[in-house]
Design a protein around this motif. Structure first.
Motif, PDB file in Angstrom:
ATOM      1  N   ASN A 201       0.818  -1.212   0.000  1.00 48.21           N
ATOM      2  CA  ASN A 201       0.000   0.000   0.000  1.00 48.21           C
ATOM      3  C   ASN A 201       0.856   1.268   0.000  1.00 48.21           C
ATOM      4  OD1 ASN A 201      -2.646  -1.051  -0.160  1.00 48.21           O
ATOM      5  ND2 ASN A 201      -2.586  -1.604   2.006  1.00 48.21           N
ATOM      6  N   GLU A 202       1.806   1.289  -0.917  1.00 52.41           N
ATOM      7  CA  GLU A 202       2.648   2.467  -1.135  1.00 52.41           C
ATOM      8  C   GLU A 202       2.538   2.890  -2.597  1.00 52.41           C
ATOM      9  OE1 GLU A 202       4.290   4.168   1.049  1.00 52.41           O
ATOM     10  OE2 GLU A 202       4.209   2.827   2.805  1.00 52.41           O
ATOM     11  N   VAL A 203       2.705   4.201  -2.841  1.00 52.83           N
ATOM     12  CA  VAL A 203       2.702   4.705  -4.207  1.00 52.83           C
ATOM     13  C   VAL A 203       3.981   4.257  -4.893  1.00 52.83           C
ATOM     14  CG1 VAL A 203       2.709   6.759  -5.670  1.00 52.83           C
ATOM     15  CG2 VAL A 203       1.258   6.689  -3.631  1.00 52.83           C
ATOM     16  N   SER A 204       3.834   3.500  -5.987  1.00 53.12           N
ATOM     17  CA  SER A 204       5.002   2.983  -6.700  1.00 53.12           C
ATOM     18  C   SER A 204       5.321   3.785  -7.948  1.00 53.12           C
ATOM     19  CB  SER A 204       4.776   1.508  -7.089  1.00 53.12           C
ATOM     20  OG  SER A 204       3.654   1.379  -7.931  1.00 53.12           O
ATOM     21  N   ASP A 205       4.358   4.579  -8.437  1.00 46.10           N
ATOM     22  CA  ASP A 205       4.598   5.355  -9.652  1.00 46.10           C
ATOM     23  C   ASP A 205       3.547   6.448  -9.763  1.00 46.10           C
ATOM     24  OD1 ASP A 205       5.790   6.158 -11.992  1.00 46.10           O
ATOM     25  OD2 ASP A 205       5.555   4.245 -13.031  1.00 46.10           O
ATOM     26  N   THR A 206       3.866   7.475 -10.526  1.00 47.58           N
ATOM     27  CA  THR A 206       2.918   8.552 -10.837  1.00 47.58           C
ATOM     28  C   THR A 206       2.963   8.802 -12.329  1.00 47.58           C
ATOM     29  OG1 THR A 206       3.223   9.581  -8.657  1.00 47.58           O
ATOM     30  CG2 THR A 206       2.246  10.936 -10.393  1.00 47.58           C
ATOM     31  N   VAL A 207       1.790   8.794 -12.975  1.00 48.52           N
ATOM     32  CA  VAL A 207       1.687   8.907 -14.429  1.00 48.52           C
ATOM     33  C   VAL A 207       0.992  10.218 -14.776  1.00 48.52           C
ATOM     34  CG1 VAL A 207       0.882   7.822 -16.548  1.00 48.52           C
ATOM     35  CG2 VAL A 207       1.485   6.402 -14.560  1.00 48.52           C
ATOM     36  N   THR A 208       1.611  11.025 -15.632  1.00 44.41           N
ATOM     37  CA  THR A 208       0.982  12.256 -16.109  1.00 44.41           C
ATOM     38  C   THR A 208       0.008  11.933 -17.235  1.00 44.41           C
ATOM     39  OG1 THR A 208       2.924  13.573 -15.521  1.00 44.41           O
ATOM     40  CG2 THR A 208       1.395  14.525 -17.129  1.00 44.41           C
ATOM     41  N   VAL A 209      -1.245  12.421 -17.096  1.00 41.79           N
ATOM     42  CA  VAL A 209      -2.271  12.159 -18.111  1.00 41.79           C
ATOM     43  C   VAL A 209      -2.808  13.492 -18.640  1.00 41.79           C
ATOM     44  CG1 VAL A 209      -2.883   9.833 -17.335  1.00 41.79           C
ATOM     45  CG2 VAL A 209      -3.946  11.812 -16.227  1.00 41.79           C
ATOM     46  N   GLY A 210      -4.111  13.587 -18.920  1.00 39.65           N
ATOM     47  CA  GLY A 210      -4.688  14.808 -19.457  1.00 39.65           C
ATOM     48  C   GLY A 210      -5.080  15.798 -18.375  1.00 39.65           C
ATOM     49  N   ILE A 211      -5.946  16.757 -18.752  1.00 32.37           N
ATOM     50  CA  ILE A 211      -6.369  17.812 -17.839  1.00 32.37           C
ATOM     51  C   ILE A 211      -7.588  17.351 -17.041  1.00 32.37           C
ATOM     52  CG2 ILE A 211      -7.210  20.184 -17.700  1.00 32.37           C
ATOM     53  CD1 ILE A 211      -5.764  20.731 -20.347  1.00 32.37           C
ATOM     54  N   SER A 212      -7.524  17.524 -15.745  1.00 32.32           N
ATOM     55  CA  SER A 212      -8.607  17.176 -14.813  1.00 32.32           C
ATOM     56  C   SER A 212      -9.084  15.730 -14.980  1.00 32.32           C
ATOM     57  CB  SER A 212      -9.791  18.139 -14.980  1.00 32.32           C
ATOM     58  OG  SER A 212      -9.424  19.464 -14.698  1.00 32.32           O
ATOM     59  N   PRO A 213      -8.221  14.755 -14.778  1.00 35.52           N
ATOM     60  CA  PRO A 213      -8.657  13.353 -14.856  1.00 35.52           C
ATOM     61  C   PRO A 213      -9.652  13.030 -13.748  1.00 35.52           C
ATOM     62  CG  PRO A 213      -6.470  13.488 -13.887  1.00 35.52           C
ATOM     63  CD  PRO A 213      -6.814  14.869 -14.344  1.00 35.52           C
ATOM     64  N   MET A 214     -10.707  12.299 -14.120  1.00 32.82           N
ATOM     65  CA  MET A 214     -11.750  11.981 -13.138  1.00 32.82           C
ATOM     66  C   MET A 214     -11.991  10.472 -13.078  1.00 32.82           C
ATOM     67  SD  MET A 214     -14.303  15.264 -13.667  1.00 32.82           S
ATOM     68  CE  MET A 214     -14.939  15.250 -12.015  1.00 32.82           C
ATOM     69  N   GLY A 215     -12.739   9.929 -14.037  1.00 28.52           N
ATOM     70  CA  GLY A 215     -13.013   8.500 -14.017  1.00 28.52           C
ATOM     71  C   GLY A 215     -11.817   7.678 -14.452  1.00 28.52           C
ATOM     72  N   ILE A 216     -11.756   6.428 -13.972  1.00 30.63           N
ATOM     73  CA  ILE A 216     -10.648   5.533 -14.318  1.00 30.63           C
ATOM     74  C   ILE A 216     -11.157   4.096 -14.256  1.00 30.63           C
ATOM     75  CG2 ILE A 216      -9.811   5.426 -11.930  1.00 30.63           C
ATOM     76  CD1 ILE A 216      -6.936   5.331 -13.130  1.00 30.63           C
ATOM     77  N   ALA A 217     -10.645   3.255 -15.160  1.00 36.58           N
ATOM     78  CA  ALA A 217     -11.056   1.845 -15.194  1.00 36.58           C
ATOM     79  C   ALA A 217      -9.879   0.994 -15.636  1.00 36.58           C
ATOM     80  CB  ALA A 217     -12.241   1.643 -16.136  1.00 36.58           C
ATOM     81  N   ALA A 218      -9.769  -0.192 -15.049  1.00 32.55           N
ATOM     82  CA  ALA A 218      -8.719  -1.146 -15.404  1.00 32.55           C
ATOM     83  C   ALA A 218      -9.282  -2.202 -16.335  1.00 32.55           C
ATOM     84  CB  ALA A 218      -8.139  -1.799 -14.152  1.00 32.55           C
ATOM     85  N   ASP A 219      -8.536  -2.507 -17.383  1.00 28.29           N
ATOM     86  CA  ASP A 219      -8.905  -3.525 -18.361  1.00 28.29           C
ATOM     87  C   ASP A 219      -8.938  -4.908 -17.689  1.00 28.29           C
ATOM     88  OD1 ASP A 219      -8.979  -5.318 -20.430  1.00 28.29           O
ATOM     89  OD2 ASP A 219      -7.288  -4.500 -21.520  1.00 28.29           O
ATOM     90  N   PRO A 220     -10.041  -5.681 -17.821  1.00 29.06           N
ATOM     91  CA  PRO A 220     -10.083  -7.028 -17.228  1.00 29.06           C
ATOM     92  C   PRO A 220      -8.974  -7.943 -17.726  1.00 29.06           C
ATOM     93  CG  PRO A 220     -12.291  -6.326 -17.834  1.00 29.06           C
ATOM     94  CD  PRO A 220     -11.354  -5.301 -18.392  1.00 29.06           C
ATOM     95  N   ASP A 221      -8.444  -7.686 -18.922  1.00 31.52           N
ATOM     96  CA  ASP A 221      -7.353  -8.501 -19.442  1.00 31.52           C
ATOM     97  C   ASP A 221      -6.005  -8.136 -18.826  1.00 31.52           C
ATOM     98  OD1 ASP A 221      -9.008  -9.946 -21.032  1.00 31.52           O
ATOM     99  OD2 ASP A 221      -8.572  -8.872 -22.878  1.00 31.52           O
ATOM    100  N   GLY A 222      -5.961  -7.075 -18.052  1.00 36.27           N
ATOM    101  CA  GLY A 222      -4.728  -6.691 -17.378  1.00 36.27           C
ATOM    102  C   GLY A 222      -3.700  -6.033 -18.269  1.00 36.27           C
ATOM    103  N   GLN A 223      -4.131  -5.428 -19.372  1.00 38.66           N
ATOM    104  CA  GLN A 223      -3.193  -4.822 -20.310  1.00 38.66           C
ATOM    105  C   GLN A 223      -3.178  -3.294 -20.250  1.00 38.66           C
ATOM    106  OE1 GLN A 223      -4.144  -6.315 -24.206  1.00 38.66           O
ATOM    107  NE2 GLN A 223      -4.363  -8.409 -23.479  1.00 38.66           N
ATOM    108  N   TYR A 224      -4.350  -2.698 -19.954  1.00 39.29           N
ATOM    109  CA  TYR A 224      -4.463  -1.242 -20.026  1.00 39.29           C
ATOM    110  C   TYR A 224      -5.276  -0.690 -18.862  1.00 39.29           C
ATOM    111  CZ  TYR A 224      -3.270  -2.396 -24.877  1.00 39.29           C
ATOM    112  OH  TYR A 224      -2.666  -2.900 -25.990  1.00 39.29           O
TER     113      TYR A 224
END
Length: 500
Positions: free
Chosen positions: A103-126
């Motif tokens: 339960n530690e932050v392992s990475d930080t990824v820069t994305v677009g402006i004001s990111p809100m919703g997020i979902a993980a691919d069930p296949d574990g790829q994206y």
């Protein structure tokens, strides 16, 4: 060319495989020394008021840890394997990646402006991120060579808010709050647009991959979208249940926000932020079956894959309402003063149990097949058994039974005689299902009550033949003298005997 073609999947490293082997060995040693293990599922709740992530254990609703993340955390998702949690930070345009082992932050990824919703691919790829400020979706690769790297940016509708992926990883659904649409991103083709209600916000897919549920916060409804190709009968000319179109609209409470589908209850839970309630929609008839009172300004809602609880995050009174779906009783837990939790997305997850192996067909009869297998998991709630007819390549596996934990055999009855069946099984716990076992197949026996037995020779110890009863009519016209000439001395049919 779509992003899956441009960025092909690469295998995970040997290091990660070795880590999995080491962890399994550690668990085994722990058990041998007298320890006990329990399947653990966690809820990851973003607190926009304190720039933190609260981690709750769902078995006892205990706060396990509070993690500092980026600025304005809003949405959360958990990887299918339970190894990572992802949190959108709306105010600094990043996603925090949490390694769930510590339960530690392992990475930080820069994305677009004001990111809100997020979902993980069930296949574990994206991992997919809805960027509300620039009308885009960021696609993050989770594979080793491109791990936690944005590999594509997809233009969608106005002010994208929430995001969900169907169970087969074929479609990504994005609610566009600013233009009353849902963008349907095909992971192998182009993007389509579906018009829904006013102010679409929350989105969830059902576990079977048949329907998508979208909350419309400005007209107090839920739009039900049928996923392409999954619900149309081959003999039915009606196409109303096809092509990613709205097939129903359900009225709910005031200002609906989050939505979650509960697999075991065949129900959809909708958080109504305007009247502090949760609407429970029955999936069978698409009507509201009950309305539950929860905390002040309920927003996010999520449920474990195989569990019987629903977590509802209440922003204004900084609590979580935990609903027991078996009796609709509610327990309230606090997120802490000043936290202002939101939790947009499927924020509950955990580790899957180890897959069973050694699936074997022990015995067959004319109407049953007996199975056995090896239980490799210490934390399963049970096993799901699936079956299909072996020679039909187009026939999908259907779940035919669920057995409890530590069970290692099952007899499947009510089968047709002289039919080949194929089986596979998987273990499950509250958070997810294991991988499937290897499949096995065998043929059921012939039904003795519908066959003719012939003994060729002088006694029953001589050669024995079974003849299907379908040729009985032909035998009636077969001269007895000819039968005797061919060495048939005795015919059995059901409980009757005939001598020559």
């Amino acid at each position: 060319m779509n992003f899956k073609d441009r960025y092909p999947v690469k295998r995970r490293s040997r290091y990660r495989e070795n880590c999995t082997t080491f962890c399994s060995a550690f668990v085994l040693m722990y058990l041998l020394w007298g320890g006990t293990c329990q399947a653990t599922t966690y809820a990851y709740v973003p607190n926009s008021g304190t720039d933190t992530l609260s981690v709750f254990r769902t078995s006892d609703n205990a706060l396990v840890k509070t993690i500092a993340v980026g600025q304005g955390p809003y949405g959360a998702a958990v990887s299918q394997d339970g190894n990572y949690a992802y949190v959108t930070n709306m105010e600094d345009g990043t996603v925090s990646v949490i390694n769930t082992s510590d339960n530690e932050v392992s990475d930080t990824v820069t994305v677009g402006i004001s990111p809100m919703g997020i979902a993980a691919d069930p296949d574990g790829q994206y991992v997919y991120v809805a960027n509300n400020g620039d009308d885009t979706v960021s696609v993050i690769s989770t594979e080793d060579d491109d791990e936690n790297t944005v590999i594509a940016t997809i233009q969608v509708g106005k002010n994208p808010y929430a995001i969900a992926v169907d169970p087969d990883s074929d479609y990504v659904y994005v609610t566009n709050n600013g233009d009353n649409t849902v963008s349907v991103i095909s992971t192998s083709d182009d993007t389509a647009t579906v018009t829904v209600g006013q102010g679409p916000l929350g989105v969830a897919t059902d576990p079977d991959g048949d329907y998508v549920y979208v909350t419309n916060t400005l007209d107090n409804t839920v739009s039900v979208i049928s996923i392409e190709g999954d619900n149309q009968d081959e003999d039915d000319d009606d196409e109303d249940e096809d092509d990613n179109r709205v097939v129903a609209t359900v009225s709910v409470g005031n200002s609906p926000w989050g939505v979650a589908v509960v697999q075991n209850d065949d129900a959809v839970y909708v958080a109504n932020s305007g009247d502090d309630t949760v609407s429970v929609i029955s999936t069978s008839d698409r009507t509201v079956s009950s309305t539950l009172s929860v905390g002040d300004e309920p927003l996010g809602v999520a449920a474990p894959k195989n569990g019987d609880v629903v977590y509802v995050v209440n922003r204004s009174d900084e609590t979580i309402s935990v609903i027991d779906t078996s009796d609709d009783t509610i327990q309230t837990i606090s997120t802490g003063e000043g936290t202002a939790p939101a939790a947009l997305g499927d924020f509950i997850g955990g580790w899957a149990p180890e897959a069973p192996d050694g699936l074997t067909i022990e015995d067959t009869s004319d109407d049953s097949i007996e199975l056995s297998w090896t239980d490799n998991s210490y934390d399963e709630m049970g096993f799901k058994i699936e079956r299909r007819e072996y020679y039909d390549d187009d026939d999908e596996f259907d779940q035919v039974a669920v057995v409890g934990s530590n069970v290692t055999s099952y007899t499947d009855g009510g089968l047709s005689s002289v039919t080949t069946y194929e089986y596979r099984i998987r273990a499950y716990n509250e958070s997810s299902d294991s991988d499937y076992s290897d499949s096995v197949y065998d043929e059921t026996d012939e039904d003795d009550s519908s066959s003719i037995s012939c003994f060729i020779g002088a006694t029953s110890a001589d050669r024995h033949l079974k003849i299907p009863s379908g040729i009985l009519l032909a035998l009636l016209f077969f001269p007895i003298s000819m039968a005797a000439g061919y060495g048939v001395r005795k015919i059995f049919f059901r409980d009757k005997s005939f001598f020559f």
